[in-house]
Design a protein around this motif. Sequence first.
Motif, PDB file in Angstrom:
ATOM      1  N   ALA A   1       1.001  -1.309  -0.005  1.00  0.00           N
ATOM      2  CA  ALA A   1      -0.227  -0.002  -0.161  1.00  0.00           C
ATOM      3  C   ALA A   1       0.928   0.959  -0.086  1.00  0.00           C
ATOM      4  CB  ALA A   1      -1.249   0.041   1.446  1.00  0.00           C
ATOM      5  N   ILE A   2       2.092   1.035   0.962  1.00  0.00           N
ATOM      6  CA  ILE A   2       2.274   2.653   0.900  1.00  0.00           C
ATOM      7  C   ILE A   2       3.548   2.655  -0.814  1.00  0.00           C
ATOM      8  CG2 ILE A   2       5.386   3.236   1.927  1.00  0.00           C
ATOM      9  CD1 ILE A   2       4.526   1.818   4.864  1.00  0.00           C
ATOM     10  N   GLU A   3       3.906   1.607  -1.376  1.00  0.00           N
ATOM     11  CA  GLU A   3       4.510   1.952  -2.581  1.00  0.00           C
ATOM     12  C   GLU A   3       3.520   1.960  -3.677  1.00  0.00           C
ATOM     13  OE1 GLU A   3       5.838  -2.110  -3.187  1.00  0.00           O
ATOM     14  OE2 GLU A   3       8.075  -2.134  -1.700  1.00  0.00           O
ATOM     15  N   ARG A   4       2.562   1.950  -2.894  1.00  0.00           N
ATOM     16  CA  ARG A   4       0.973   2.034  -4.480  1.00  0.00           C
ATOM     17  C   ARG A   4       1.144   3.798  -4.367  1.00  0.00           C
ATOM     18  NH1 ARG A   4      -1.363  -2.220  -3.178  1.00  0.00           N
ATOM     19  NH2 ARG A   4      -2.690  -1.706  -1.941  1.00  0.00           N
ATOM     20  N   SER A   5       1.173   4.292  -3.250  1.00  0.00           N
ATOM     21  CA  SER A   5       0.950   5.465  -2.980  1.00  0.00           C
ATOM     22  C   SER A   5       1.490   6.487  -3.070  1.00  0.00           C
ATOM     23  CB  SER A   5       0.629   5.663  -1.776  1.00  0.00           C
ATOM     24  OG  SER A   5       1.384   5.623  -0.447  1.00  0.00           O
ATOM     25  N   GLN A   6       2.878   5.853  -3.214  1.00  0.00           N
ATOM     26  CA  GLN A   6       4.082   6.329  -3.973  1.00  0.00           C
ATOM     27  C   GLN A   6       4.038   6.818  -5.443  1.00  0.00           C
ATOM     28  OE1 GLN A   6       7.559   4.440  -1.449  1.00  0.00           O
ATOM     29  NE2 GLN A   6       7.121   5.713   0.479  1.00  0.00           N
ATOM     30  N   ARG A   7       4.199   5.437  -5.848  1.00  0.00           N
ATOM     31  CA  ARG A   7       4.092   5.707  -7.356  1.00  0.00           C
ATOM     32  C   ARG A   7       3.284   6.378  -7.614  1.00  0.00           C
ATOM     33  NH1 ARG A   7       4.489   0.591  -6.491  1.00  0.00           N
ATOM     34  NH2 ARG A   7       1.939   0.151  -7.089  1.00  0.00           N
ATOM     35  N   ASN A   8       1.717   6.355  -7.260  1.00  0.00           N
ATOM     36  CA  ASN A   8       0.442   7.621  -7.444  1.00  0.00           C
ATOM     37  C   ASN A   8       0.073   8.138  -5.969  1.00  0.00           C
ATOM     38  OD1 ASN A   8      -1.184   8.809  -8.749  1.00  0.00           O
ATOM     39  ND2 ASN A   8      -2.119   6.702  -9.984  1.00  0.00           N
ATOM     40  N   PRO A   9       0.252   9.395  -6.051  1.00  0.00           N
ATOM     41  CA  PRO A   9      -0.079   9.776  -4.464  1.00  0.00           C
ATOM     42  C   PRO A   9      -1.426  10.323  -4.546  1.00  0.00           C
ATOM     43  CG  PRO A   9       2.071  11.246  -5.416  1.00  0.00           C
ATOM     44  CD  PRO A   9       1.368   9.866  -6.209  1.00  0.00           C
ATOM     45  N   THR A  10      -2.334  10.710  -5.669  1.00  0.00           N
ATOM     46  CA  THR A  10      -3.518  10.984  -5.806  1.00  0.00           C
ATOM     47  C   THR A  10      -4.130  10.490  -6.475  1.00  0.00           C
ATOM     48  OG1 THR A  10      -2.743  11.914  -8.491  1.00  0.00           O
ATOM     49  CG2 THR A  10      -2.434  13.085  -5.996  1.00  0.00           C
ATOM     50  N   ALA A  11      -4.090   8.530  -6.373  1.00  0.00           N
ATOM     51  CA  ALA A  11      -5.127   7.531  -6.809  1.00  0.00           C
ATOM     52  C   ALA A  11      -5.659   7.366  -5.593  1.00  0.00           C
ATOM     53  CB  ALA A  11      -4.208   5.883  -7.081  1.00  0.00           C
ATOM     54  N   PRO A  12      -7.209   6.676  -5.869  1.00  0.00           N
ATOM     55  CA  PRO A  12      -7.640   6.425  -4.635  1.00  0.00           C
ATOM     56  C   PRO A  12      -7.207   5.721  -4.023  1.00  0.00           C
ATOM     57  CG  PRO A  12      -9.261   6.618  -6.763  1.00  0.00           C
ATOM     58  CD  PRO A  12      -7.594   6.553  -7.274  1.00  0.00           C
ATOM     59  N   TYR A  13      -6.871   5.684  -2.799  1.00  0.00           N
ATOM     60  CA  TYR A  13      -6.502   5.117  -1.960  1.00  0.00           C
ATOM     61  C   TYR A  13      -5.408   5.431  -1.208  1.00  0.00           C
ATOM     62  CZ  TYR A  13     -11.313   2.357  -2.562  1.00  0.00           C
ATOM     63  OH  TYR A  13     -12.242   2.087  -2.439  1.00  0.00           O
ATOM     64  N   SER A  14      -4.593   6.155  -2.341  1.00  0.00           N
ATOM     65  CA  SER A  14      -3.548   6.832  -1.892  1.00  0.00           C
ATOM     66  C   SER A  14      -3.194   6.995  -0.255  1.00  0.00           C
ATOM     67  CB  SER A  14      -2.460   7.541  -2.810  1.00  0.00           C
ATOM     68  OG  SER A  14      -3.159   8.279  -2.547  1.00  0.00           O
ATOM     69  N   GLY A  15      -4.163   7.696  -0.041  1.00  0.00           N
ATOM     70  CA  GLY A  15      -4.258   8.098   1.757  1.00  0.00           C
ATOM     71  C   GLY A  15      -4.360   6.788   2.267  1.00  0.00           C
TER      72      GLY A  15
END
Length: 169
Positions: free
Chosen positions: A62-76
């Motif tokens: 989850a951390i890596e996904r949010s780093q790749r796309n910090p504005t994606a749904p669930y990036s928070g």
Amino acid sequence: MPIPKTERELAELFKQLGASSPERWARSEIREGIPQLLRFLFLKQAWEGIIGDGETQWIQKAIERSQRNPTAPYSGLGQSLQRMVDKGVSLEDISEVVRCMQADTLFSIAYLMDGPAHTAHESLTDVSWGLFETDEDERPIGPQIGGLHESVLEMDPTGREMRARDVSK
């Protein structure tokens, strides 16, 4: 395969599916007419969507996904998880908090599915819903598959009914 009609055959199917008390589930379905197999199957599949006891690998993903796309749904989620990790919160504690909240949400949804919309506008007196088996044309058949919330904790794969793990051992 049609649902078995005898208590013995149904108990065997419950056993094959991993039910903790297959005879009890089968007895209730046959003697009380409660669609226990359908309740069991729904809750078993719902529990598969809940983080497993002690699972932590999802946190880094989850951390890596949010780093790749910090504005994606669930990036928070990943961003919040990173802050928790940075503050020294253990991965096990993070996972336990999320697992408990997921199980609590499952209980709430299961309870909601049992009947009328209690929070609906007061003028909507005939609003109700439920879970039903359907035929090949997707029309409801049989009785409502109710009381799901009553078995949510019993279906916890750990067998602890969402009680904390004994860390003293």
